[in-house]
Scaffold this motif. Sequence first.
Motif, short mmCIF file in Angstrom:
data_model
loop_
_atom_site.label_atom_id
_atom_site.label_comp_id
_atom_site.label_asym_id
_atom_site.label_seq_id
_atom_site.Cartn_x
_atom_site.Cartn_y
_atom_site.Cartn_z
N UNK A 9 -94.78 -4.18 33.43
CA UNK A 9 -95.57 -3.10 34.02
C UNK A 9 -95.02 -2.69 35.37
N UNK A 10 -94.62 -3.69 36.18
CA UNK A 10 -94.05 -3.38 37.50
C UNK A 10 -92.77 -2.58 37.38
N UNK A 11 -91.91 -2.98 36.42
CA UNK A 11 -90.65 -2.27 36.22
C UNK A 11 -90.91 -0.82 35.81
N UNK A 12 -91.89 -0.65 34.89
CA UNK A 12 -92.20 0.71 34.44
C UNK A 12 -92.70 1.56 35.60
N UNK A 13 -93.58 0.96 36.46
CA UNK A 13 -94.09 1.72 37.60
C UNK A 13 -92.95 2.11 38.53
N UNK A 14 -92.06 1.14 38.82
CA UNK A 14 -90.94 1.44 39.72
C UNK A 14 -90.07 2.54 39.15
N UNK A 15 -89.77 2.44 37.84
CA UNK A 15 -88.89 3.43 37.22
C UNK A 15 -89.53 4.81 37.21
N UNK A 16 -90.83 4.88 36.85
CA UNK A 16 -91.45 6.20 36.75
C UNK A 16 -91.65 6.82 38.14
N UNK A 25 -88.02 20.10 40.08
CA UNK A 25 -88.95 21.20 39.81
C UNK A 25 -90.38 20.68 39.77
N UNK A 26 -91.35 21.37 40.41
CA UNK A 26 -92.72 20.82 40.49
C UNK A 26 -93.38 20.60 39.13
N UNK A 27 -93.15 21.48 38.15
CA UNK A 27 -93.80 21.31 36.85
C UNK A 27 -93.32 20.03 36.17
N UNK A 28 -92.00 19.80 36.25
CA UNK A 28 -91.46 18.57 35.63
C UNK A 28 -91.91 17.35 36.39
N UNK A 29 -92.05 17.52 37.73
CA UNK A 29 -92.55 16.41 38.55
C UNK A 29 -93.97 16.03 38.14
N UNK A 30 -94.80 17.05 37.84
CA UNK A 30 -96.17 16.78 37.43
C UNK A 30 -96.20 16.01 36.11
N UNK A 31 -95.26 16.33 35.20
CA UNK A 31 -95.20 15.62 33.92
C UNK A 31 -94.92 14.14 34.14
N UNK A 32 -93.89 13.85 34.97
CA UNK A 32 -93.56 12.45 35.22
C UNK A 32 -94.70 11.76 35.97
N UNK A 33 -95.37 12.53 36.85
CA UNK A 33 -96.46 11.97 37.64
C UNK A 33 -97.61 11.53 36.75
N UNK A 34 -97.88 12.28 35.68
CA UNK A 34 -98.98 11.88 34.80
C UNK A 34 -98.62 10.61 34.03
N UNK A 35 -97.33 10.46 33.67
CA UNK A 35 -96.91 9.20 33.04
C UNK A 35 -97.04 8.06 34.05
N UNK A 36 -96.69 8.34 35.33
CA UNK A 36 -96.84 7.31 36.36
C UNK A 36 -98.30 6.87 36.49
N UNK A 37 -99.24 7.85 36.40
CA UNK A 37 -100.65 7.50 36.50
C UNK A 37 -101.07 6.54 35.40
N UNK A 38 -100.61 6.83 34.17
CA UNK A 38 -100.96 5.98 33.03
C UNK A 38 -100.38 4.58 33.20
N UNK A 39 -99.12 4.50 33.65
CA UNK A 39 -98.46 3.20 33.78
C UNK A 39 -99.11 2.39 34.91
N UNK A 40 -99.52 3.09 35.99
CA UNK A 40 -100.19 2.40 37.09
C UNK A 40 -101.51 1.80 36.62
N UNK A 41 -102.23 2.55 35.77
CA UNK A 41 -103.49 2.02 35.24
C UNK A 41 -103.24 0.74 34.46
N UNK A 42 -102.15 0.71 33.68
CA UNK A 42 -101.81 -0.50 32.94
C UNK A 42 -101.49 -1.64 33.91
N UNK A 43 -100.77 -1.32 34.99
CA UNK A 43 -100.42 -2.37 35.97
C UNK A 43 -101.69 -2.97 36.57
N UNK A 44 -102.66 -2.12 36.92
CA UNK A 44 -103.92 -2.62 37.49
C UNK A 44 -104.64 -3.51 36.48
#
Lengths: 86, 150
Positions: A9-16, A25-44
């Motif tokens: 989980x830590x590796x995934x958070x760091x990578x994302x 580009x902001x739109x693509x950044x938002x896409x990766x950011x939503x994946x980061x949110x999901x992975x952070x929830x798993x880390x917690x």
Amino acid sequence: MADAVIVVALLLVAASATAAVAQREPARQALVLSVLGVVLAVLFTVLQAPDVGLSQLAVGSALTPLLIMLSVRKVRRQARAKDRAR
Amino acid sequence: MNGWLLAATVELGGAGAAALWGTATGPLPRRVMAQNLATSAVCPALLLLAQGYGRPSYVDLALLMALLGPVGTLVFARLLADELLDDRPRAWTLTWAAAGLSAAVVVAVCVATGPSRAMVKLLLIGALLIGGNVIASRALAGGFRGVRGA
């Protein structure tokens, strides 16, 4: 051995997080950011803090991308209107 | 470390890395589809984690993710509609593969739980997850053309 899932989980958070910063580009950044949110929830969750994970999930997977995409759209519309006025 | 945690680790590592790679690289339609599939990839891992830790209340996270993941994808489908108009993201094989994975995990956890109220909740999560995933994929592929605002 039970720490393996924490490491994953830590590796995934760091990578994302790195990927989110590396996008230009902001739109693509938002896409990766939503994946980061999901992975952070798993880390917690993995760190035995599911209550924090719940709020992170609500904010990170739907709310943050919505706000970013709305502001991107507004900025683009204003730029288009300015071009038309010229 | 029990088998559930091992399964969750493998599932999280494989599917999470694949979803992240798909979201961070490539053309925009592929990124949106990968973001959509990230939900259905991570949600089964949460179910497996709840079972592995022996804490049924952790299942709430999976329930929330099954509800909110498709909502997030629909946000992108709506606000990126102009960019996605020419090149519709389609990945039906992957969508049904993710749905099959979710169904397999839900059935496995249900068998371990046994018939009870918790099993009804798990079945509800499975239905929400697969239904939301298919609806979001269809919205991305332009299946709801009649629903278009401003």
